[in-house]
Design a protein around this motif. Structure first.
Motif, PDB file in Angstrom:
ATOM      1  N   ALA A  98      10.560 -30.887  35.833  1.00 25.26           N
ATOM      2  CA  ALA A  98      10.085 -30.417  37.142  1.00 25.26           C
ATOM      3  C   ALA A  98      10.807 -31.095  38.293  1.00 25.26           C
ATOM      4  N   ASP A  99      11.404 -32.243  38.026  1.00 22.92           N
ATOM      5  CA  ASP A  99      12.045 -33.020  39.098  1.00 22.92           C
ATOM      6  C   ASP A  99      13.246 -33.758  38.532  1.00 22.92           C
ATOM      7  N   VAL A 100      14.371 -33.674  39.240  1.00 20.78           N
ATOM      8  CA  VAL A 100      15.602 -34.286  38.736  1.00 20.78           C
ATOM      9  C   VAL A 100      16.291 -35.079  39.839  1.00 20.78           C
ATOM     10  N   PRO A 101      17.105 -36.061  39.460  1.00 23.07           N
ATOM     11  CA  PRO A 101      17.877 -36.807  40.469  1.00 23.07           C
ATOM     12  C   PRO A 101      18.901 -35.896  41.156  1.00 23.07           C
ATOM     13  N   ASP A 102      19.304 -36.286  42.326  1.00 18.94           N
ATOM     14  CA  ASP A 102      20.314 -35.535  43.074  1.00 18.94           C
ATOM     15  C   ASP A 102      21.688 -36.037  42.656  1.00 18.94           C
ATOM     16  N   VAL A 103      22.156 -35.540  41.505  1.00 16.49           N
ATOM     17  CA  VAL A 103      23.462 -35.954  40.985  1.00 16.49           C
ATOM     18  C   VAL A 103      24.247 -34.706  40.604  1.00 16.49           C
ATOM     19  N   PRO A 104      25.569 -34.780  40.632  1.00 22.84           N
ATOM     20  CA  PRO A 104      26.371 -33.624  40.221  1.00 22.84           C
ATOM     21  C   PRO A 104      26.289 -33.427  38.714  1.00 22.84           C
ATOM     22  N   ALA A 105      26.453 -32.197  38.283  1.00 27.42           N
ATOM     23  CA  ALA A 105      26.414 -31.889  36.851  1.00 27.42           C
ATOM     24  C   ALA A 105      27.654 -31.085  36.477  1.00 27.42           C
ATOM     25  N   ARG A 106      28.237 -31.430  35.343  1.00 32.45           N
ATOM     26  CA  ARG A 106      29.398 -30.701  34.854  1.00 32.45           C
ATOM     27  C   ARG A 106      28.985 -29.280  34.441  1.00 32.45           C
ATOM     28  N   PRO A 107      29.953 -28.388  34.254  1.00 33.07           N
ATOM     29  CA  PRO A 107      29.628 -27.011  33.856  1.00 33.07           C
ATOM     30  C   PRO A 107      28.779 -26.988  32.585  1.00 33.07           C
ATOM     31  N   ILE A 108      27.853 -26.046  32.520  1.00 32.76           N
ATOM     32  CA  ILE A 108      26.916 -26.000  31.398  1.00 32.76           C
ATOM     33  C   ILE A 108      27.634 -25.781  30.072  1.00 32.76           C
ATOM     34  N   GLU A 109      28.746 -25.047  30.088  1.00 29.04           N
ATOM     35  CA  GLU A 109      29.486 -24.820  28.853  1.00 29.04           C
ATOM     36  C   GLU A 109      30.019 -26.137  28.289  1.00 29.04           C
TER      37      GLU A 109
END
Length: 405
Positions: A98-109
């Motif tokens: 429900a709640d996540v840190p504000d960090v970048p995420a790599r492509p889901i693939e």
């Protein structure tokens, strides 16, 4: 490094601090007073996981209070594996669905591919490799599961469930049971949110394994029973993609093992027959590295026989078959079978100790990161050493590798 001889001493210390007599503690654990006395003195050892769990329950403590886990690593690979657990813990507590840190995420693939690679490494019992950067992977999958579009969320939930399988398995086999249960529950939550019956059942299987190893047998049985009831309508072993049947089979195997720990041989054999029937029709499969099929059912039957005190006879029959481990495709399952064969031969009260040493040595060579962190493996080595009539380099080597004595 905590030596396995200390398990008996821990039992005696906790029993006395609880104000329990030998008679009372033995009765609560379902064993005899003389047997408990021998366990406390180190004259008998804990080759059955169910015995550890029964005594922990009788004494009102956790299994790790008796075993002293997690153990200090005895080699570099073990140290690297243990170092992966704190980042996993931080990731699971810092992010929710429900709640996540504000960090970048790599492509889901890319993240999906990394989760699959980590699971494959874990199945080979390479926990240091499987856990490398797993904390970051879990965090980024949470980000996509919460903030992505519909398709991205579904892909992220599936990959997150698989990554939680890795986290739970690694933590369980490295002796951090609390983290294992927490990771497994997060995997259950992700699978339920995705709504995939097979994945949800595999997640229930992972939770069952984690809870059972912790000694929370009642809760583990509830999770397995609920999971079986939900998956059985979908479990078609003749389907082209029989993942649901594989998951049902794994839950039957886990239920059989828990029944054996409860000394209920009839129920254990009923679940084992259900699993064998499914495996006969699915053939050898390996959905999500669970290795379900006839070979794995046979391997689990060995573990179940040990818990029922019938390990020596079944070990004899299994090893009398050519290629008995040939169809176990992962190091984890091959090592588990050889380890359970060692436990089974050890139940022959010294008559087959040479075979016990041999299979334990094979198990350790196949999956050292798994075997060297297992308190029961250390107990078996100590038992074999106590019964040895003369020194043997194979046994001395095992003692050195597992940090015994």
């Amino acid at each position: 490094m905590t030596e396995p001889a200390e398990i008996g001493l821990r039992v005696r210390t906790i029993r006395r601090r609880r104000g329990l007599s030998l008679d009372t503690a033995a009765g609560l654990a379902g064993i005899s007073k003389p047997y408990l006395s021998m366990l406390e003195r180190g004259e008998r050892r804990f080759e059955r996981r169910g015995l550890l769990e029964d005594l922990a329950s009788a004494l009102g403590c956790a299994v790790i209070d008796l075993t002293g886990e997690p153990y200090l690593p005895g080699d570099r690979a073990g140290a690297e594996a243990m170092a992966t657990l704190p980042p996993i813990s931080v990731a699971l507590f810092d992010a929710t669905l429900a709640d996540v840190p504000d960090v970048p995420a790599r492509p889901i693939e890319e993240l999906t591919s990394l989760a699959q690679a980590a699971n494959a490494a874990s199945a080979e019992s390479r926990y240091s490799l499987a856990g490398r950067d797993l904390g970051a992977l879990l965090t980024e999958l949470h980000v996509h599961a919460v903030t992505g579009d519909s398709d991205t969320q579904r892909a992220a939930l599936a990959a997150l469930t698989e990554a939680c399988f890795v986290a739970a398995g690694n933590a369980r086999n490295l002796g951090n049971y609390d983290l294992s249960v927490h990771a497994a529950r997060r995997g259950e939550d992700a699978a339920r949110r995705l709504g995939d019956p097979a994945l949800t059942a595999f997640a229930a299987m992972t939770s069952t394994s984690s809870l059972s190893r912790m000694g929370a047998r009642h809760r583990a049985q509830q999770v397995a029973t609920t999971g079986l009831a939900a998956i059985e309508p979908h479990a078609d072993p003749t389907s082209a993609l029989p993942a649901a049947a594989e998951a049902a089979g794994m839950l039957h195997l886990s239920s059989a093992q828990m029944a054996a720990k409860d000394h209920n041989g009839d129920r254990a054999r009923d679940h084992l027959r259900e699993a064998a029937d499914l495996a006969e029709r699915t053939g050898e499969r390996n959905e999500l590295q669970f290795s379900f099929g006839p070979a794995n059912v046979r391997a689990w039957s060995m573990s179940i026989a040990v818990e029922l005190g019938e390990g020596a006879d079944l070990a004899e029959r299994i090893t009398g078959t050519d290629g008995f481990d040939a169809h176990l495709v992962t190091a984890d399952r091959r090592a588990a079978l050889h380890f359970d064969l060692a436990r089974g031969f050890a139940q022959a009260e010294g008559a087959r100790d040479i075979e016990s040493v041999r299979h334990l040595d094979i198990a350790d060579r196949i999956a050292p990161q798994r075997i060297r962190h297992d308190p029961v493996a250390r107990e078996v080595v100590a038992q074999l050493d106590a019964r040895a009539r003369r020194r043997a380099w194979e046994l001395d080597s095992l003692k050195h590798r597992l940090g015994v004595g």
